[in-house]
Scaffold this motif. Structure first.
Motif, PDB file in Angstrom:
ATOM      1  N   VAL A  42       0.866  -1.173   0.000  1.00 14.33           N
ATOM      2  CA  VAL A  42       0.000   0.000   0.000  1.00 14.33           C
ATOM      3  C   VAL A  42       0.907   1.229   0.000  1.00 14.33           C
ATOM      4  O   VAL A  42       1.783   1.360   0.860  1.00 14.33           O
ATOM      5  CB  VAL A  42      -0.914   0.015   1.246  1.00 14.33           C
ATOM      6  N   THR A  43       0.736   2.100  -0.964  1.00 15.79           N
ATOM      7  CA  THR A  43       1.626   3.256  -1.106  1.00 15.79           C
ATOM      8  C   THR A  43       1.392   4.257   0.014  1.00 15.79           C
ATOM      9  O   THR A  43       0.341   4.250   0.667  1.00 15.79           O
ATOM     10  CB  THR A  43       1.409   3.957  -2.450  1.00 15.79           C
ATOM     11  N   SER A  50       3.203  -3.702   5.933  1.00 22.43           N
ATOM     12  CA  SER A  50       4.197  -4.697   5.555  1.00 22.43           C
ATOM     13  C   SER A  50       3.525  -5.888   4.883  1.00 22.43           C
ATOM     14  O   SER A  50       2.301  -5.954   4.773  1.00 22.43           O
ATOM     15  CB  SER A  50       4.970  -5.171   6.800  1.00 22.43           C
ATOM     16  N   SER A  51       4.352  -6.845   4.460  1.00 24.35           N
ATOM     17  CA  SER A  51       3.857  -8.070   3.843  1.00 24.35           C
ATOM     18  C   SER A  51       3.894  -9.198   4.866  1.00 24.35           C
ATOM     19  O   SER A  51       4.847  -9.322   5.640  1.00 24.35           O
ATOM     20  CB  SER A  51       4.716  -8.444   2.635  1.00 24.35           C
ATOM     21  N   ILE A  99      -0.841 -11.114   0.870  1.00 23.31           N
ATOM     22  CA  ILE A  99      -1.427 -10.696   2.150  1.00 23.31           C
ATOM     23  C   ILE A  99      -0.598  -9.550   2.732  1.00 23.31           C
ATOM     24  O   ILE A  99       0.604  -9.677   2.935  1.00 23.31           O
ATOM     25  CB  ILE A  99      -1.470 -11.847   3.174  1.00 23.31           C
ATOM     26  N   ARG A 100      -1.260  -8.423   2.983  1.00 20.68           N
ATOM     27  CA  ARG A 100      -0.597  -7.258   3.568  1.00 20.68           C
ATOM     28  C   ARG A 100      -1.027  -7.091   5.021  1.00 20.68           C
ATOM     29  O   ARG A 100      -2.074  -7.605   5.435  1.00 20.68           O
ATOM     30  CB  ARG A 100      -0.945  -5.977   2.792  1.00 20.68           C
ATOM     31  N   ARG A 101      -0.218  -6.388   5.798  1.00 22.70           N
ATOM     32  CA  ARG A 101      -0.530  -6.116   7.206  1.00 22.70           C
ATOM     33  C   ARG A 101      -0.328  -4.637   7.499  1.00 22.70           C
ATOM     34  O   ARG A 101       0.687  -4.046   7.107  1.00 22.70           O
ATOM     35  CB  ARG A 101       0.365  -6.944   8.127  1.00 22.70           C
ATOM     36  N   VAL A 102      -1.297  -4.045   8.167  1.00 25.05           N
ATOM     37  CA  VAL A 102      -1.154  -2.680   8.658  1.00 25.05           C
ATOM     38  C   VAL A 102      -1.343  -2.686  10.164  1.00 25.05           C
ATOM     39  O   VAL A 102      -2.080  -3.520  10.718  1.00 25.05           O
ATOM     40  CB  VAL A 102      -2.171  -1.702   8.017  1.00 25.05           C
ATOM     41  N   GLU A 103      -0.664  -1.762  10.827  1.00 29.07           N
ATOM     42  CA  GLU A 103      -0.849  -1.545  12.256  1.00 29.07           C
ATOM     43  C   GLU A 103      -1.153  -0.077  12.473  1.00 29.07           C
ATOM     44  O   GLU A 103      -0.700   0.781  11.706  1.00 29.07           O
ATOM     45  CB  GLU A 103       0.374  -1.979  13.050  1.00 29.07           C
TER      46      GLU A 103
END
Length: 876
Positions: free
Chosen positions: A599-600, A683-684, A689-693
């Protein structure tokens, strides 16, 4: 596209095969689906490129595998049906009507594409008494006046063939189809082509359907005139390719050739050599298209809805691969690359999500292949000596071996057998009921004592949606292995049990003078098990259960923010975004989701901005309990892939038009309580599959304060009056310039030593001039540049070996160059540098005239340079 662009049509993008904002459709099954609001009069113009359009044209991905438009049973058996196909279409939204549609269709087919007009037929609506509709005489007259078609090639057909409807309800109207006769001249002379139109003869087939949308069919069946008349045409891309390429089958065209070639390579077969093999190859080539684009557009394989359709199609193809082509390992995912490359300039979404789509398909294949072979063996045993596959056997194939009922039906059909589907459905319903009612309380912890029941065994009533403090009684307790802690079951509890990504509540249970701190809560068969830091001294006492309200409040902020963020992610990134995992506690939120790329920063900013806007709007929570699952589904509530839901669910909504999810967690009463939302990382996690916090509430406040303090420290270091960004940018720019100058100085120093290096050369065996030398402080790029320089200065009979080392880093670099005349004699730079690299603990290679290598033993550089002569001479 070019033709209709000249006719002032907007050239639009294909809509996803997973429809947006249209609950009446399982998949996009026609080009007109995305234009439905225009046909219904809900929208007047098509908005595109800052303009308002009343005409459009495109190629639309369509899937037809269920309901009225179901082509699945024919796919592979014949050579022209497909699960996924492209529909070329042009549309008029209250603009032109029958005259232009008929005229332009003929102009494109005959004048532009050069189809033989004597082979074309036009069908028109012949009227219908039930609907009170007359023959479409207008269309007949226009075919005669606007085209050069033979009058006897204009044919009338009834409602079945010449009245188009999108579904049981919606826009509809009479249509005029163009058919082409592909038979030989001899065959045409023997049998009039008019008798074969709409007669299921693959040699005389429809290629273009011109629909004149005039009505809207209500649920009652009544036809009402639309506010304006529209045109909706559809031409199968694969079919017209076959016609224009002179092929009798869609699968013989260049549309399918890349896939069939790859399937042939994987299966060790050739298309066109054997009927049974050809059917299997056609099925696989067709199905990988529907599966890949379906997943790319958001229909991940699952056990219901669109996802189950995709799973069925995939398993149908895998079965053909196993049974007919002998493919016993995952192979479908390998076809994705071929398909993505073929369509990257037409439908780029698959190429953009290739890793994700391939990984999903491979995972599905691996899962099914574990049981497929056993299932086929069982089916063969069952099918022996019978005419009907029993419902019990069909259920076993489904439940134990993962065979969808339509796969069992297909295999039965191939043997001329029937399937008792009524009994199968009964067993399926019984299984669902058992799953709902399963389970006496029986979970045990290995190091825990026996449960001590004080009263009757019963489920725990959860009160935590409405309060954080509740008067309770202990129903049962047991000590844990350490002797210092225990687990208790209460008759009621405000404590949330960990589930759905939200951690359990913490707090205390106060029984008289004793306070037990609650460290974890879990839900087992309706009973909430509370882990506490002590042994209840008086289990029969009346107690008060108190949730830590501060921790709960921060957790609620993060959970509600997760819902808002999920909605924003889907809006900004696309509807393919689906939750794959989450964590919500009082410190932060973490969210895993399907997405094909990182995600940019710009997208994160847009999502963050949107979430904070929704927070400022202070949207009130709408919480509904015990909503029937079908009702929630019909209302469009977001449901998690792989999640099992009961007949009744809880729906959490923050604005019905923004965020509506099935959720059992706790939430803020209004979004304003969240305070502020800020991403902390992206991150990946795995392929696709992406991960956001992110943080909210106190966590966001702390983050902002820390950032402020860091900025203040930077200002102190650089001077309060300086702009930090400009200052740091300037420093980095200056650093880069200095590094460039240093590099140039080193290059000049190396170049200045070039003559001395050349002078150090010597003659070795074979009359070869060998140049060797060490260049302290150089790097690989400098060695390569000097290598090219020496080739220019000594273009004949010369081998050069240069090296440099960095003892602190433990690295050594080598470069070898060889002149063209020596290459012809068998001396190659790659072979020489490879041999020398072994002396310095490394490896390398390159072109015959120049090659490089690296090693981990800089102390052996001199040994490598000294051994160069021996290595070169050994190649002579």
């Amino acid at each position: 596209m070019d033709f209709f662009e000249r006719k002032s049509h907007a050239i639009t993008q294909s809509a996803p095969v997973v429809p947006k904002d249209d609950p009446t459709l399982l998949f996009t099954n026609a080009g007109m689906n995305q234009f439905k609001p225009l046909f219904l009069g809900e929208q007047k113009f098509w908005q595109q490129d800052g303009k308002e359009w009343t005409r459009a044209a495109n190629t639309q991905k369509c899937i037809r595998v269920s309901g009225k438009h179901n082509d699945l049973e024919e796919v592979g058996i014949d050579t022209y049906h497909h699960t996924l196909f492209e529909m070329l279409g042009n549309w008029s939204f209250g603009d032109y009507f029958k005259k232009e549609a008929i005229k332009w269709a003929w102009e494109l087919l005959v004048n532009e594409w050069g189809l033989d007009k004597d082979r074309l037929y036009a069908t028109v609506f012949g009227g219908d008494e039930e609907d009170g509709l007359p023959v479409d005489e207008e269309a007949i007259k226009l075919w005669k006046s606007e085209t050069s078609i033979k009058p006897e090639h204009i044919l009338k057909f009834g409602k079945k063939d010449n009245f188009w409807e999108m579904g049981d309800t919606g826009p509809c109207g009479p249509c005029s189809e163009v058919h082409v006769d592909l038979r030989t001249d001899e065959e045409r002379a023997e049998v009039d082509g008019a008798t074969l139109v709409n007669a299921d003869d693959p040699r005389v087939m429809e290629i273009w359907n011109l629909v004149f949308i005039q009505f809207n069919r209500e649920a009652s069946g009544k036809l009402n005139p639309l506010p304006a008349q529209h045109v909706d045409t559809g031409m199968g891309f694969e079919r017209i390719c076959a016609v224009m390429q002179g092929k009798k089958s869609n699968y013989d065209t260049d549309v399918f050739k890349p896939l069939l070639d790859e399937i042939g390579r994987l299966g060790g077969v050739t298309y066109g050599k054997d009927y049974k093999t050809d059917v299997a190859m056609r099925v696989i080539a067709d199905h990988i298209r529907a599966v890949s684009f379906g997943i790319a557009d958001g229909a991940s394989p699952s056990n219901d809805g669109r996802g189950y359709v995709i799973r069925r199609i995939l398993r149908r193809a895998v079965r053909y691969g196993w049974d007919v082509l002998g493919l016993r390992k995952p192979f479908m995912h390998e076809l994705c690359k071929v398909l993505a490359e073929q369509f990257k300039d037409v439908f780029p979404e698959l190429h953009a999500q290739l890793g994700y789509v391939s990984s999903v398909i491979k995972s599905e294949e691996e899962s099914f292949l574990k049981t497929l072979g056993q299932g086929i063996t069982l089916f063969n045993d069952i099918a022996e000596g019978t005419k009907v596959i029993s419902g019990d056997d069909a259920f076993k194939l489904h439940d134990t071996f993962g065979f969808p009922i339509d796969l069992t039906r297909l295999m039965a059909r191939e043997r001329g057998l029937q399937v008792d589907e009524a009994r199968f459905e009964t067993l399926m319903n019984e299984q669902k009921e058992r799953a709902r009612s399963a389970g006496k309380f029986s979970a045990e912890t290995s190091d825990a004592g026996e449960w001590n029941w004080i009263g009757e065994e019963a489920a725990t009533v959860f009160t935590g949606y409405d309060e954080t403090e509740t008067s309770v009684r202990i129903l049962a307790w047991r000590s844990l292995g350490d002797g210092k802690s225990a687990q208790v079951i209460l008759n009621k509890t405000p404590f949330y049990a960990e589930s759905g990504g939200q951690v359990s509540d913490s707090g205390e249970i106060v029984c008289g003078d004793q306070s037990l701190n609650v460290t974890a809560v879990e839900n087992r068969d309706g009973k909430r098990i509370h882990t506490v830091d002590g042994i209840p001294s008086n289990p029969e006492a009346n107690c008060i259960a108190k949730v830590d309200a501060g921790v709960r409040s921060e957790t609620e902020k993060n959970h509600s923010a997760t819902h808002l963020m999920h909605a924003a992610l889907r809006r900004v990134l696309g509807d393919h975004v689906a939750q794959k995992g989450s964590l919500v506690n009082d410190k932060k939120l973490r969210f895993d989701f399907s997405h094909y790329d990182s995600v940019t920063a710009e997208q994160l900013d847009e999502i963050e901005k949107e979430v904070n806007q929704k927070i400022r709007e202070n949207i009130a929570l709408q919480e509904e309990r015990e909503v029937p699952i079908d009702e929630a589904r019909e209302r469009g509530a977001t449901m998690l892939f792989g999640e099992k839901y009961g007949d009744y669910v809880r729906v959490v909504t923050f604005d019905p038009n923004y965020s509506m999810e099935l959720c059992g967690g706790t939430h803020v009463k209004a979004t304003g309580e969240i305070g502020y939302f800020r991403f902390t990382s992206e991150s990946s996690v795995a392929s696709g599959i992406r991960r956001v916090e992110a943080v909210t509430g106190y966590g966001a406040d702390e983050l902002l304060r820390n950032e402020k303090h860091e900025l203040l420290k930077i200002r102190e270091a650089i001077g309060a009056s300086a702009n930090p960004v400009e200052f740091i940018t300037s420093i980095l720019k200056e650093k880069k310039q200095l590094e460039k100058e240093i590099k140039e100085i080193k290059m000049k120093e190396a170049a200045s030593g070039l003559d001395s290096i050349l002078a150090s050369g010597r003659e070795i065996g074979g009359g070869i001039h060998l140049i060797t030398g060490e260049l302290p402080g150089s790097d690989m790029n400098q060695l390569k540049q000097l290598g090219y320089d020496i080739l220019n200065k000594r273009p004949e009979n010369t081998v050069t070996v240069l090296g440099t080392k960095d003892e602190e880093q433990g690295k050594v670099f080598l470069m070898v160059s060889v002149t063209e005349d020596l290459i012809k004699k068998g001396y190659k730079a790659g072979a020489i540098v490879g041999a020398l690299a072994k002396l310095v603990g490394g490896g390398g290679g390159g072109q015959p005239n120049l090659a490089t290598a690296g090693g981990k033993q800089p102390e052996k550089l001199n040994e490598a340079l000294s051994g160069a002569a021996e290595v070169v001479e050994s190649l002579g």
